[in-house]
Design an enzyme around this catalytic site. Structure first.
Site, mmCIF file in Angstrom:
data_model
loop_
_atom_site.group_PDB
_atom_site.id
_atom_site.type_symbol
_atom_site.label_atom_id
_atom_site.label_comp_id
_atom_site.label_asym_id
_atom_site.label_seq_id
_atom_site.Cartn_x
_atom_site.Cartn_y
_atom_site.Cartn_z
ATOM 1 N N TYR A 112 0.835 -1.209 0.000
ATOM 2 C CA TYR A 112 0.000 0.000 0.000
ATOM 3 C C TYR A 112 0.868 1.257 0.000
ATOM 4 O O TYR A 112 0.910 1.998 0.978
ATOM 5 C CB TYR A 112 -0.936 -0.040 1.222
ATOM 6 C CG TYR A 112 -2.008 1.024 1.230
ATOM 7 C CD1 TYR A 112 -3.124 0.931 0.401
ATOM 8 C CD2 TYR A 112 -1.927 2.127 2.090
ATOM 9 C CE1 TYR A 112 -4.122 1.897 0.417
ATOM 10 C CE2 TYR A 112 -2.926 3.097 2.117
ATOM 11 C CZ TYR A 112 -4.017 2.970 1.281
ATOM 12 O OH TYR A 112 -5.006 3.925 1.299
ATOM 13 N N LYS B 201 -0.763 9.516 1.661
ATOM 14 C CA LYS B 201 -1.780 9.975 2.614
ATOM 15 C C LYS B 201 -1.116 10.657 3.810
ATOM 16 O O LYS B 201 -1.669 11.599 4.380
ATOM 17 C CB LYS B 201 -2.659 8.805 3.077
ATOM 18 C CG LYS B 201 -3.467 8.149 1.960
ATOM 19 C CD LYS B 201 -4.441 9.100 1.307
ATOM 20 C CE LYS B 201 -5.432 8.383 0.385
ATOM 21 N NZ LYS B 201 -6.280 9.312 -0.367
HETATM 22 N N1 LIG Z 1 -11.856 2.164 0.041
HETATM 23 C C1 LIG Z 1 -11.270 2.316 1.190
HETATM 24 O O1 LIG Z 1 -11.157 1.382 2.012
HETATM 25 C C2 LIG Z 1 -10.749 3.678 1.584
HETATM 26 C C3 LIG Z 1 -10.451 3.903 2.924
HETATM 27 C C4 LIG Z 1 -10.000 5.143 3.327
HETATM 28 C C5 LIG Z 1 -9.814 6.147 2.397
HETATM 29 N N2 LIG Z 1 -10.053 5.900 1.099
HETATM 30 C C6 LIG Z 1 -9.825 7.017 0.159
HETATM 31 O O2 LIG Z 1 -11.077 7.488 -0.304
HETATM 32 C C7 LIG Z 1 -10.939 7.964 -1.632
HETATM 33 C C8 LIG Z 1 -11.921 7.235 -2.536
HETATM 34 O O3 LIG Z 1 -11.688 5.862 -2.431
HETATM 35 P P1 LIG Z 1 -12.621 4.793 -3.141
HETATM 36 O O4 LIG Z 1 -12.296 3.487 -2.528
HETATM 37 O O5 LIG Z 1 -14.030 5.286 -3.164
HETATM 38 O O6 LIG Z 1 -11.993 4.839 -4.629
HETATM 39 P P2 LIG Z 1 -12.457 4.175 -5.994
HETATM 40 O O7 LIG Z 1 -13.708 3.401 -5.841
HETATM 41 O O8 LIG Z 1 -11.239 3.523 -6.554
HETATM 42 O O9 LIG Z 1 -12.798 5.484 -6.884
HETATM 43 C C9 LIG Z 1 -11.756 6.356 -7.211
HETATM 44 C C10 LIG Z 1 -12.319 7.598 -7.869
HETATM 45 O O10 LIG Z 1 -11.222 8.472 -8.177
HETATM 46 C C11 LIG Z 1 -11.265 8.793 -9.559
HETATM 47 N N3 LIG Z 1 -9.901 9.037 -10.040
HETATM 48 C C12 LIG Z 1 -8.815 8.227 -9.975
HETATM 49 N N4 LIG Z 1 -7.742 8.834 -10.528
HETATM 50 C C13 LIG Z 1 -8.170 10.048 -10.946
HETATM 51 C C14 LIG Z 1 -7.549 11.129 -11.599
HETATM 52 N N5 LIG Z 1 -6.254 11.084 -11.944
HETATM 53 N N6 LIG Z 1 -8.285 12.237 -11.885
HETATM 54 C C15 LIG Z 1 -9.587 12.283 -11.561
HETATM 55 N N7 LIG Z 1 -10.253 11.292 -10.931
HETATM 56 C C16 LIG Z 1 -9.547 10.188 -10.640
HETATM 57 C C17 LIG Z 1 -11.947 7.613 -10.232
HETATM 58 O O11 LIG Z 1 -12.486 8.057 -11.459
HETATM 59 P P3 LIG Z 1 -12.801 7.012 -12.657
HETATM 60 O O12 LIG Z 1 -14.137 6.443 -12.359
HETATM 61 O O13 LIG Z 1 -12.772 7.873 -13.851
HETATM 62 O O14 LIG Z 1 -11.709 5.971 -12.637
HETATM 63 C C18 LIG Z 1 -13.009 7.295 -9.181
HETATM 64 O O15 LIG Z 1 -14.099 8.188 -9.304
HETATM 65 C C19 LIG Z 1 -9.475 7.751 -2.012
HETATM 66 O O16 LIG Z 1 -8.750 8.923 -1.747
HETATM 67 C C20 LIG Z 1 -9.045 6.629 -1.089
HETATM 68 O O17 LIG Z 1 -7.657 6.620 -0.862
HETATM 69 C C21 LIG Z 1 -10.552 4.693 0.651
#
Ligand SMILES: NC(=O)c1ccc[n+]([C@@H]2O[C@H](COP(=O)([O-])OP(=O)(O)OC[C@H]3O[C@@H](n4cnc5c(N)ncnc54)[C@H](OP(=O)(O)O)[C@@H]3O)[C@@H](O)[C@H]2O)c1
Length: 266
Positions: free
Chosen positions: A161, A167
């Site tokens: 990771y 982060k």
């Molecule tokens: N899932 C977890 O367990 C978790 C926990 C804590 C924090 N987070 C954080 O929460 C946030 C969202 O996580 P998630 O799990 O919901 O992510 P996800 O389902 O992978 O969705 C990622 C989103 O970011 C967009 N994206 C990626 N690269 C981009 C770029 N270069 N420019 C514009 N948009 C971009 C994607 O767009 P497309 O649809 O176009 O690909 C998608 O809308 C992240 O910052 C992640 O690190 C996640």
């Protein structure tokens, strides 16, 4: 929510980077429910990325709010500039910037290719700074708010990771930007999420042994994170500056994990 005046969010404008899926999608809908109009950013102008963003826009409109889907790769400064121009043309204002988009390889640091390292930094560090730089004139005009989305990888080891180091940098940025932008009337905070079962979780579980065994009660929903993001933008949070609020259903608080251990023995 009980902390925001009923009309506080009405007709204000929020932009959610990566608003097409997962936590970003839930956050876009939470702002719409609160009364804001929402810009849904996604990365690619075609295909599934666009389709999902448009679906979120339809859900926002079903809630009676206006929405705009904008394809922009946050890693590219010019692309972010065009997105902010589109926001400016659309409503002429911006009140809330949610820095949610993230993209990263899942592999140990020693195996990272040079292009993966560049993507890691360009998207997850530089991309957020590009968004702040380009949104600042609009945010200054509205006395706006910025909320970053961090993860527990900022402070705890997770295998494969490397996003965790980005982060950690993000949480330092929150403190820095809170001081420098606070003077200009823009407030800055972050939400640090625990484990959320989104698309990225589906990928992560291939690399983290035992992730499946984490009991459901220690996972957190996208909506629970989204509610705190909206709270941080509300008048009830006016005393919170430069902070990262952990929203993880208590996961980080538990060193002792009986249910998890039992599953491992069985
Ligand atoms: N899932 C977890 O367990 C978790 C926990 C804590 C924090 N987070 C954080 O929460 C946030 C969202 O996580 P998630 O799990 O919901 O992510 P996800 O389902 O992978 O969705 C990622 C989103 O970011 C967009 N994206 C990626 N690269 C981009 C770029 N270069 N420019 C514009 N948009 C971009 C994607 O767009 P497309 O649809 O176009 O690909 C998608 O809308 C992240 O910052 C992640 O690190 C996640």
């Amino acid at each position: 929510m009980g902390v925001a005046e009923d009309s506080f969010f009405t007709d204000k404008v929020a932009i959610i980077t990566g608003g097409s899926r997962g936590i970003g999608r839930a956050t876009a809908l939470a702002f719409a429910k609160a009364g804001a109009d929402v810009v849904v950013n996604h990365s690619k102008p075609e295909g599934g990325s666009k389709k999902k963003a448009e679906e979120v826009c339809r859900a926002i409109e079903d809630l009676g709010r206006a929405s705009l889907a904008v394809a922009a790769d946050i890693a590219l400064k010019a692309s972010v500039g065009e997105m902010m121009e589109a926001v400016s043309r659309w409503r002429g204002r911006l009140d809330f910037l949610v820095l949610n988009a993230a993209r990263a390889p899942f592999k140990p640091i020693e195996k990272l290719l040079e292009r993966e390292m560049r993507q890691l930094v360009e998207t997850n560090y530089m991309g957020n700074i590009f968004c702040i730089q380009k949104a600042l004139p609009l945010l200054e005009a509205s006395g706006g708010k910025i909320v970053f989305i961090s993860s527990l990888g900022s402070r705890f080891y997770n295998p494969s990771y490397p996003l965790g180091s980005m982060k950690a940098a993000m949480e330092a940025l929150v403190r820095d930007c809170s001081e420098t932008l606070g003077e200009r009337g823009v407030s800055v905070n972050a939400v640090c999420g625990g484990i959320v079962r989104t698309d990225s979780f589906k990928t992560l579980r291939q690399y983290m042994e035992d992730l499946e065994n984490i009991p459901e009660e220690l996972c957190v929903s996208p909506e629970a994170l989204a509610d705190v993001v909206v709270f941080l933008c509300s008048p009830g949070a006016r005393g919170i500056r430069g902070q990262t609020v952990v929203v993880d259903n208590g996961l980080a608080n538990r060193l002792y994990r009986p249910a998890w251990a039992k599953k491992n023995r069985g």
